[in-house]
Scaffold this motif. Structure first.
Motif, PDB file in Angstrom:
ATOM      1  N   PHE A 223      34.364  19.099 -19.731  1.00  0.00           N
ATOM      2  CA  PHE A 223      34.445  18.394 -21.059  1.00  0.00           C
ATOM      3  C   PHE A 223      34.511  18.825 -22.048  1.00  0.00           C
ATOM      4  N   LYS A 224      35.154  18.234 -23.012  1.00  0.00           N
ATOM      5  CA  LYS A 224      34.859  18.794 -24.564  1.00  0.00           C
ATOM      6  C   LYS A 224      34.489  17.692 -25.420  1.00  0.00           C
ATOM      7  N   LEU A 225      33.518  18.020 -25.841  1.00  0.00           N
ATOM      8  CA  LEU A 225      32.927  16.854 -26.889  1.00  0.00           C
ATOM      9  C   LEU A 225      33.273  17.444 -28.397  1.00  0.00           C
ATOM     10  N   GLU A 226      33.780  16.557 -29.068  1.00  0.00           N
ATOM     11  CA  GLU A 226      33.919  17.024 -30.515  1.00  0.00           C
ATOM     12  C   GLU A 226      33.313  15.907 -31.428  1.00  0.00           C
TER      13      GLU A 226
ATOM     14  N   THR B  73      24.110   9.511 -19.962  1.00  0.00           N
ATOM     15  CA  THR B  73      24.868   8.350 -19.490  1.00  0.00           C
ATOM     16  C   THR B  73      26.195   8.550 -18.751  1.00  0.00           C
ATOM     17  N   ARG B  74      26.945   9.523 -19.300  1.00  0.00           N
ATOM     18  CA  ARG B  74      28.083   9.684 -18.510  1.00  0.00           C
ATOM     19  C   ARG B  74      27.872  10.373 -17.203  1.00  0.00           C
ATOM     20  N   GLY B  75      27.129  11.008 -16.734  1.00  0.00           N
ATOM     21  CA  GLY B  75      26.735  11.873 -15.657  1.00  0.00           C
ATOM     22  C   GLY B  75      26.236  10.871 -14.516  1.00  0.00           C
TER      23      GLY B  75
ATOM     24  N   ASN C  36      19.560  18.531 -27.557  1.00  0.00           N
ATOM     25  CA  ASN C  36      20.719  18.020 -28.097  1.00  0.00           C
ATOM     26  C   ASN C  36      20.860  16.218 -27.588  1.00  0.00           C
ATOM     27  N   PHE C  37      21.685  15.669 -28.160  1.00  0.00           N
ATOM     28  CA  PHE C  37      21.542  14.029 -28.321  1.00  0.00           C
ATOM     29  C   PHE C  37      21.919  13.447 -26.679  1.00  0.00           C
ATOM     30  N   SER C  38      22.390  14.399 -25.814  1.00  0.00           N
ATOM     31  CA  SER C  38      23.027  13.593 -24.522  1.00  0.00           C
ATOM     32  C   SER C  38      21.557  13.117 -23.697  1.00  0.00           C
ATOM     33  N   ALA C  39      21.988  11.914 -23.351  1.00  0.00           N
ATOM     34  CA  ALA C  39      20.756  11.249 -22.487  1.00  0.00           C
ATOM     35  C   ALA C  39      21.217  11.094 -20.941  1.00  0.00           C
TER      36      ALA C  39
ATOM     37  N   ALA D   8      27.543  17.969 -18.400  1.00  0.00           N
ATOM     38  CA  ALA D   8      26.316  18.179 -19.255  1.00  0.00           C
ATOM     39  C   ALA D   8      26.520  19.000 -20.609  1.00  0.00           C
ATOM     40  N   ALA D   9      25.800  18.360 -21.625  1.00  0.00           N
ATOM     41  CA  ALA D   9      26.024  19.074 -22.908  1.00  0.00           C
ATOM     42  C   ALA D   9      25.211  20.308 -23.032  1.00  0.00           C
ATOM     43  N   VAL D  10      25.896  21.384 -22.692  1.00  0.00           N
ATOM     44  CA  VAL D  10      25.133  22.833 -22.546  1.00  0.00           C
ATOM     45  C   VAL D  10      25.266  23.393 -24.037  1.00  0.00           C
TER      46      VAL D  10
HETATM   47  O1  PAZ Z   1      25.294  11.808 -21.956  1.00  0.00           O
HETATM   48  P1  PAZ Z   1      26.042  10.970 -22.665  1.00  0.00           P
HETATM   49  O2  PAZ Z   1      26.693  10.156 -21.964  1.00  0.00           O
HETATM   50  O3  PAZ Z   1      25.375  10.482 -24.117  1.00  0.00           O
HETATM   51  O4  PAZ Z   1      27.105  11.882 -23.486  1.00  0.00           O
HETATM   52  C1  PAZ Z   1      28.384  12.606 -22.634  1.00  0.00           C
HETATM   53  C2  PAZ Z   1      28.805  13.815 -23.076  1.00  0.00           C
HETATM   54  C3  PAZ Z   1      29.527  13.562 -24.431  1.00  0.00           C
HETATM   55  C4  PAZ Z   1      27.679  14.947 -23.329  1.00  0.00           C
HETATM   56  C5  PAZ Z   1      30.098  14.462 -22.017  1.00  0.00           C
HETATM   57  O5  PAZ Z   1      30.836  13.259 -21.970  1.00  0.00           O
HETATM   58  C6  PAZ Z   1      30.505  15.580 -22.685  1.00  0.00           C
HETATM   59  O6  PAZ Z   1      31.415  15.733 -23.419  1.00  0.00           O
HETATM   60  N1  PAZ Z   1      29.835  16.677 -22.289  1.00  0.00           N
HETATM   61  C7  PAZ Z   1      30.396  17.872 -22.534  1.00  0.00           C
HETATM   62  C8  PAZ Z   1      30.095  18.511 -24.128  1.00  0.00           C
HETATM   63  C9  PAZ Z   1      30.358  19.846 -24.418  1.00  0.00           C
HETATM   64  O7  PAZ Z   1      29.985  20.914 -23.980  1.00  0.00           O
HETATM   65  O8  PAZ Z   1      31.591  19.802 -25.189  1.00  0.00           O
END
Ligand code: PAZ
Length: 345
Positions: A262-265, A97-99, A92-95, A208-210
């Motif tokens: 975290f919740k990503l949408e 940065t947030r962590g 997936n896209f996550s680099a 983390a984006a699991v």
């Molecule tokens: O790694 P990044 O900085 O590009 O993105 C951060 C993120 C969007 C993955 C993080 O803020 C987040 O929402 N993580 C949980 C994702 C999820 O499982 O819903």
């Protein structure tokens, strides 16, 4: 004197009419949970005992010497291998940065940090110079046959270097890698169990984006999938759902710790609803919601009391390259203060 006995009924005798009642639906055998079944059917990574030892030493060091709070920051995306000898995988896209950015602000605020990250994703401090459009050699220059830091970057780099050295010298940062979703799950479980001794002074910041889907080891091909194995030129892959581990984390592995998920949408209309239902389901302390498109500019803290507190960067802050984590982490620490307070009585 013997106590009076009831003359009307005896519990030892079956009731004749219903002793064998064939009409009662069959009582299902106790099922093991999806999470437990996952660990029974998937092998742990071979290096896990070494990680456990390192993490235990790190925690003990801080318990004995610094009394620092410890934040477990998870960061980056997990891969889902399609083959055991992995040539291809889903990612997936996550680099990270947030962590990586959040870890720096936790360290600056006096926390020790266990940084559970996707290998080769962004790391605290080095993130300022890696994965950048600038090649790292652009930060250097040549003078009198010697290499020097380009004066244009020197002040900023000195600040980062000092913080990095502080973290190293105070033994406040430990880096633990993962790549696959299986490695992530096993390592998260192990580290969480180690952190149990920290009780409310442990903070889980699960950024983390699991992956939500994976291929179980039982049906993963050993070798590279051959193009000849496709059907009518199509490759069909059947993915299973990754069990939701948050309830195990909250109820067993990390009991007493403060847990932030975290919740990503990508759809603004469902963000708060999804974050709220995660809180209702897992009963942890905070969900930080963010949208893929705006995650670097705004996030929402969804709390069990129904509050939804937005943290946003204004136009000046965006122009000035302010990092949203510089506002998020103090707000997170405030919630952690309250959590420790409420658990101390
Ligand atoms: O790694 P990044 O900085 O590009 O993105 C951060 C993120 C969007 C993955 C993080 O803020 C987040 O929402 N993580 C949980 C994702 C999820 O499982 O819903």
């Amino acid at each position: 004197m013997t106590p009076p006995q009831s003359k009307n009924f005896h519990t030892a005798n079956p009731e004749a009419e219903s002793a064998i009642d064939r009409s009662i639906p069959e009582f299902e055998a106790a099922k093991i949970s999806d999470e437990d079944e996952y660990f029974q059917n998937h092998k742990p990574p071979s290096y896990l005992p070494e990680i456990e030892k390192e993490v235990q030493e790190f925690i003990e060091y801080h318990r004995k010497n610094t009394q620092k709070r410890i934040a477990l920051v998870t960061s980056g995306g997990t891969t889902v291998p399609l083959e055991n000898n992995t040539v291809r995988f889903i990612d997936n896209f996550s680099a990270g940065t947030r962590g990586a950015t959040s870890a720096e602000y936790f360290l600056e605020n006096g926390y020790a940090v266990i940084f559970l990250h996707r290998e080769f994703s962004l790391l605290p401090y080095s993130r300022h110079y890696s994965h950048s459009t600038n090649c790292f050699l652009d930060f250097m220059t040549e003078k009198n046959d010697k290499i020097e830091i380009n004066p244009k970057f020197a002040d900023e780099m000195l600040k980062v270097l000092r913080k990095y050295n502080d973290a190293k010298e105070s033994n406040s940062l430990i880096l633990i890698p993962f790549t696959t979703v299986n490695q992530y799950l096993y390592t998260l479980k192990t580290v969480s169990e180690c952190l149990h001794v920290m009780s409310s002074k442990a903070l889980f910041y699960l950024a983390a984006a699991v992956s939500d889907f994976f291929i179980p080891q039982s049906r993963m091909p050993t070798h590279k999938i051959q193009s000849s194995a496709t059907k009518d030129g199509e490759l069909v892959i059947r993915l299973a759902q990754v069990p939701k581990f948050l309830s195990r984390l909250v109820e067993n592995w990390a009991q007493g710790a403060m847990i932030i998920s975290f919740k990503l949408e990508t759809d603004n209309n469902i963000l708060i609803k999804k974050a709220t239902s995660a809180l209702d389901r897992y009963h942890h302390q905070l969900v930080i919601g963010n949208l893929l498109q705006t995650r670097k500019k705004e996030v929402v803290f969804v709390k069990p009391n129904g509050d939804n507190d937005w943290i946003k960067l204004n136009e000046d802050e965006i122009k000035g390259n302010v990092e949203i984590e510089s506002k998020m982490i103090p707000a997170v620490i405030k919630v952690h203060d309250e959590w420790i307070q409420s658990n101390s009585s």
